[in-house]
Design an enzyme around this catalytic site. Structure first.
Site, PDB file in Angstrom:
ATOM      1  CG  ASP A   5      48.378  42.776  14.334  1.00 53.05           C
ATOM      2  OD1 ASP A   5      47.334  43.413  14.110  1.00 53.05           O
ATOM      3  OD2 ASP A   5      49.473  43.310  14.575  1.00 53.05           O
ATOM      4  CE  LYS A  48      42.067  41.692  17.281  1.00 56.05           C
ATOM      5  NZ  LYS A  48      43.516  41.516  17.115  1.00 56.05           N
ATOM      6  CG  ASN A  55      44.345  51.338  18.444  1.00 55.26           C
ATOM      7  OD1 ASN A  55      43.167  51.214  18.101  1.00 55.26           O
ATOM      8  ND2 ASN A  55      44.738  51.150  19.688  1.00 55.26           N
ATOM      9  CG  HIS A  79      40.385  44.419  13.004  1.00 56.74           C
ATOM     10  ND1 HIS A  79      39.327  44.492  13.868  1.00 56.74           N
ATOM     11  CD2 HIS A  79      41.496  44.466  13.782  1.00 56.74           C
ATOM     12  CE1 HIS A  79      39.781  44.593  15.115  1.00 56.74           C
ATOM     13  NE2 HIS A  79      41.094  44.587  15.080  1.00 56.74           N
TER      14      HIS A  79
HETATM   15  P1  GDP Z   1      43.609  41.168  13.383  1.00 55.38           P
HETATM   16  O1  GDP Z   1      44.120  42.533  13.746  1.00 55.38           O
HETATM   17  O2  GDP Z   1      43.638  40.226  14.542  1.00 55.38           O
HETATM   18  O3  GDP Z   1      42.277  41.194  12.701  1.00 55.38           O
HETATM   19  O4  GDP Z   1      44.662  40.576  12.345  1.00 55.38           O
HETATM   20  P2  GDP Z   1      45.357  41.367  11.111  1.00 55.38           P
HETATM   21  O5  GDP Z   1      44.389  41.536  10.025  1.00 55.38           O
HETATM   22  O6  GDP Z   1      46.072  42.577  11.600  1.00 55.38           O
HETATM   23  O7  GDP Z   1      46.517  40.354  10.742  1.00 55.38           O
HETATM   24  C1  GDP Z   1      46.252  39.034  10.408  1.00 55.38           C
HETATM   25  C2  GDP Z   1      46.816  38.760   9.003  1.00 55.38           C
HETATM   26  O8  GDP Z   1      46.863  37.370   8.777  1.00 55.38           O
HETATM   27  C3  GDP Z   1      45.962  39.337   7.910  1.00 55.38           C
HETATM   28  O9  GDP Z   1      46.796  39.689   6.828  1.00 55.38           O
HETATM   29  C4  GDP Z   1      45.055  38.159   7.524  1.00 55.38           C
HETATM   30  O10 GDP Z   1      44.608  38.236   6.172  1.00 55.38           O
HETATM   31  C5  GDP Z   1      46.007  37.003   7.700  1.00 55.38           C
HETATM   32  N1  GDP Z   1      45.406  35.728   8.113  1.00 55.38           N
HETATM   33  C6  GDP Z   1      44.357  35.497   8.948  1.00 55.38           C
HETATM   34  N2  GDP Z   1      44.185  34.162   9.131  1.00 55.38           N
HETATM   35  C7  GDP Z   1      45.160  33.561   8.405  1.00 55.38           C
HETATM   36  C8  GDP Z   1      45.537  32.196   8.203  1.00 55.38           C
HETATM   37  O11 GDP Z   1      44.962  31.260   8.763  1.00 55.38           O
HETATM   38  N3  GDP Z   1      46.620  31.966   7.396  1.00 55.38           N
HETATM   39  C9  GDP Z   1      47.307  32.978   6.796  1.00 55.38           C
HETATM   40  N4  GDP Z   1      48.349  32.648   6.027  1.00 55.38           N
HETATM   41  N5  GDP Z   1      46.975  34.254   6.959  1.00 55.38           N
HETATM   42  C10 GDP Z   1      45.920  34.540   7.758  1.00 55.38           C
HETATM   43  P1  IMO Z   2      44.619  44.910  16.132  1.00 58.43           P
HETATM   44  O1  IMO Z   2      43.206  45.177  16.564  1.00 58.43           O
HETATM   45  C1  IMO Z   2      48.829  45.045  17.230  1.00 58.43           C
HETATM   46  C2  IMO Z   2      50.116  48.326  19.810  1.00 58.43           C
HETATM   47  C3  IMO Z   2      51.065  49.348  19.215  1.00 58.43           C
HETATM   48  C4  IMO Z   2      51.868  49.708  20.456  1.00 58.43           C
HETATM   49  C5  IMO Z   2      50.796  49.700  21.557  1.00 58.43           C
HETATM   50  C6  IMO Z   2      50.220  51.067  21.883  1.00 58.43           C
HETATM   51  O2  IMO Z   2      44.867  45.046  14.690  1.00 58.43           O
HETATM   52  O3  IMO Z   2      45.105  43.608  16.699  1.00 58.43           O
HETATM   53  P2  IMO Z   2      48.483  52.621  20.619  1.00 58.43           P
HETATM   54  O4  IMO Z   2      48.531  53.246  19.250  1.00 58.43           O
HETATM   55  O5  IMO Z   2      47.325  51.712  20.831  1.00 58.43           O
HETATM   56  O6  IMO Z   2      48.636  53.617  21.726  1.00 58.43           O
HETATM   57  O7  IMO Z   2      49.811  51.710  20.694  1.00 58.43           O
HETATM   58  O8  IMO Z   2      49.767  48.850  21.085  1.00 58.43           O
HETATM   59  N1  IMO Z   2      48.860  48.122  19.054  1.00 58.43           N
HETATM   60  C7  IMO Z   2      48.610  47.038  18.305  1.00 58.43           C
HETATM   61  N2  IMO Z   2      49.389  45.988  17.996  1.00 58.43           N
HETATM   62  N3  IMO Z   2      47.558  45.082  16.789  1.00 58.43           N
HETATM   63  C8  IMO Z   2      46.756  46.114  17.112  1.00 58.43           C
HETATM   64  O9  IMO Z   2      45.442  46.131  16.808  1.00 58.43           O
HETATM   65  C9  IMO Z   2      47.284  47.177  17.870  1.00 58.43           C
HETATM   66  N4  IMO Z   2      46.786  48.346  18.332  1.00 58.43           N
HETATM   67  C10 IMO Z   2      47.755  48.901  19.073  1.00 58.43           C
HETATM   68  O10 IMO Z   2      51.865  48.783  18.215  1.00 58.43           O
HETATM   69  O11 IMO Z   2      52.788  48.690  20.750  1.00 58.43           O
HETATM   70 MG    MG Z   3      45.615  43.891  13.174  1.00 60.88          MG
END
Ligand code: GDP
Ligand code: IMO
Ligand code: MG
Length: 434
Positions: free
Chosen positions: A17, A20, A42, A45
């Site tokens: 999170d 990416k 899991n 994005h």
């Molecule tokens: P990922 O799993 O690494 O792709 O990240 P996620 O989408 O799970 O979580 C990142 C969150 O932060 C999402 O809600 C994005 O829209 C938000 N986000 C990404 N870059 C920025 C930033 O520079 N500032 C803010 N405020 N939010 C961001």
């Molecule tokens: P993205 O790609 C954050 C965490 C789960 C748990 C552990 C194992 O959005 O960054 P699983 O379901 O994979 O067996 O869970 O990994 N986990 C993540 N945490 N971002 C993710 O994906 C995750 N995918 C799995 O919360 O701790």
């Molecule tokens: Mg994520």
């Protein structure tokens, strides 16, 4: 023809999170193909482009651009139901995927019984549970390694598929009901009917994606590999057993897609400018106070897949140094800097103390990480909005000093990008790829 960007792998440097997808979406414009290579649904994005928000779990985050090719590689564990749901949601947004979205026939399927056993095992572990996403990831990878799994390509031979699914169904039913003494709310006949229609819809997507990637390279096309999860969730290098069931580091881009290592020119580590974690396991800089609450609130730190509140803490340079090593990072993309605009003071963890000893390196032993006391230095906050900052020079001096210090503590890896908001446009480019 190629679009000029070298081939690059994007990985998370923390516990997932990191933002990416935002960076992948941004860089897709100058790539030709975007490839998922590990993990499964899991992942959550989030892409926000032209005011539209989409959360991807399996479809690569580059799909928002109408002319880009997206690939789900062999290293992914593939939940066909979720994939088709995403395809439908994209269609509702007016985004077509036909002829430009391909799924490796070698990717293992996550079947409904994998999700049931994932939940049953977690429940049976009580307080010691991992806190998985419940998406059946561990059990599907277990079947793959055990050589008892079914693959996407098996859908092509329906009779064999049904026989294989019957074996998997019976085995998982027995374990769930007798070992975990839990419910198994699934009927085999229902499953067959469900997969009969899934099969029809899946057939056009199934491809030899490694061959496709080879051809693309011969044509000088640019590849962008989309990592899921983060370095410290890696099955080998993460905080085991509180990890996911795949390798999440950059090396997996090759095995999970079928390209050779020489195909990769850059490795871009996505670094959140503070730290978050969902699920259980050690987290040295976790803040169980008002600062942690403020990070969660201002950063919108709630899981994109499960909606769970994310645990929040200060930036941990010990972790990110390790991420630089494990992934061979050539660039950082530093995200969510805007979230720190709300703080008078910002802390950076420089090293740990464990049993009275100084640790500059992240310990390989998880029980030591559990005991780590973070040692901080404090930097002044800039306390103003970063809205409208579109170049490095636009950023307040104190924000630049924070980024410089963070990089300095992490082998001075150059920053490709500093992200100051969730939208595609809220992106500052600093040191280009060369
Ligand atoms: P990922 O799993 O690494 O792709 O990240 P996620 O989408 O799970 O979580 C990142 C969150 O932060 C999402 O809600 C994005 O829209 C938000 N986000 C990404 N870059 C920025 C930033 O520079 N500032 C803010 N405020 N939010 C961001
Ligand atoms: P993205 O790609 C954050 C965490 C789960 C748990 C552990 C194992 O959005 O960054 P699983 O379901 O994979 O067996 O869970 O990994 N986990 C993540 N945490 N971002 C993710 O994906 C995750 N995918 C799995 O919360 O701790
Ligand atoms: Mg994520």
């Amino acid at each position: 023809m190629g679009t000029g960007m070298p081939n690059a792998v994007i990985v998370g440097t923390q516990w997932g999170d990191e933002g990416k997808a935002k960076v992948i979406d941004y860089l897709t414009e100058r790539s030709d193909l975007v490839i998922r290579f590990q993990g499964g649904a899991n992942a959550g994005h989030t892409v926000i482009a032209d005011g539209r928000k989409f959360i991807f779990h399996l479809v690569p985050s580059g799909i928002m651009y109408p002319d880009k090719v997206c690939i789900v590689g062999n290293g992914v564990v593939f939940d066909a139901e979720q994939f088709l749901r995403e395809v439908d949601e994209l269609a509702e947004y007016g985004i077509g995927v036909n002829g430009r979205l391909f799924v490796s026939g070698l990717a293992h399927l996550v079947l409904p019984y994998h999700k049931i056993i994932d939940g049953a095992r977690e429940t049976s572990m009580g307080k010691g549970k991992i806190g998985t996403t419940g998406r059946g990831i561990g059990p599907a990878y277990a079947d793959k390694i055990n050589r008892t799994g079914l693959r996407v390509g098996d859908l092509c031979n329906w009779d064999n598929f049904v026989t294989g699914m019957k074996e998997g169904f019976e085995l998982h039913r027995t374990i769930v009901t007798t070992v975990f003494k839990a419910d198994f709310p699934l009927s085999f006949d229902g499953l067959v009917e469900q997969y009969r229609s899934i099969r029809e819809r899946m057939l056009p997507f199934i491809s030899d994606t490694a061959a496709l990637l080879f051809t693309a390279q011969r044509e000088n096309k640019q590849l962008l590999f989309e990592g899921a999860q983060g370095t410290f969730l890696d099955i080998d290098h993460g905080t085991y057993p509180f990890v996911t069931s795949s390798n999440t580091i950059s090396g997996c881009a090759c095995t999970g897609s079928g390209v050779g290592p020489a195909a990769i020119n850059h490795v871009i580590g996505i670094v959140k400018t503070y730290t978050t974690r969902v699920g259980n396991g050690p987290f040295p800089t976790e803040l169980d106070n008002a600062d942690g609450e403020l990070l969660r609130k201002e950063g919108g730190e709630f899981g994109a897949t499960t909606g769970r509140p994310r645990r929040c803490g200060w930036f941990d340079s010990v972790m990110v140094r390790k991420a630089v090593q494990l992934n061979g990072l050539t660039r950082f993309a530093l995200t969510k800097l805007d979230v720190l605009s709300h703080f008078d003071e910002i802390k950076i963890c420089t090293h740990y103390e464990i049993d009275g000893k100084r640790y500059d390196q992240f310990p390989v032993d998880t029980t030591l990480v559990e005991k780590a006391i973070p040692v901080y230095e404090t930097m002044p906050g800039w306390k103003c909005s970063l809205d409208g900052c579109s170049t490095w020079a636009d950023l307040p001096e104190k924000a630049r000093a924070y980024i410089d210090r963070l990089r300095q503590l992490c082998y001075d890896v150059p920053a490709l990008i500093v992200s100051v908001g969730p939208d595609r446009r809220q992106t500052i480019e600093v040191t280009p790829l060369s």
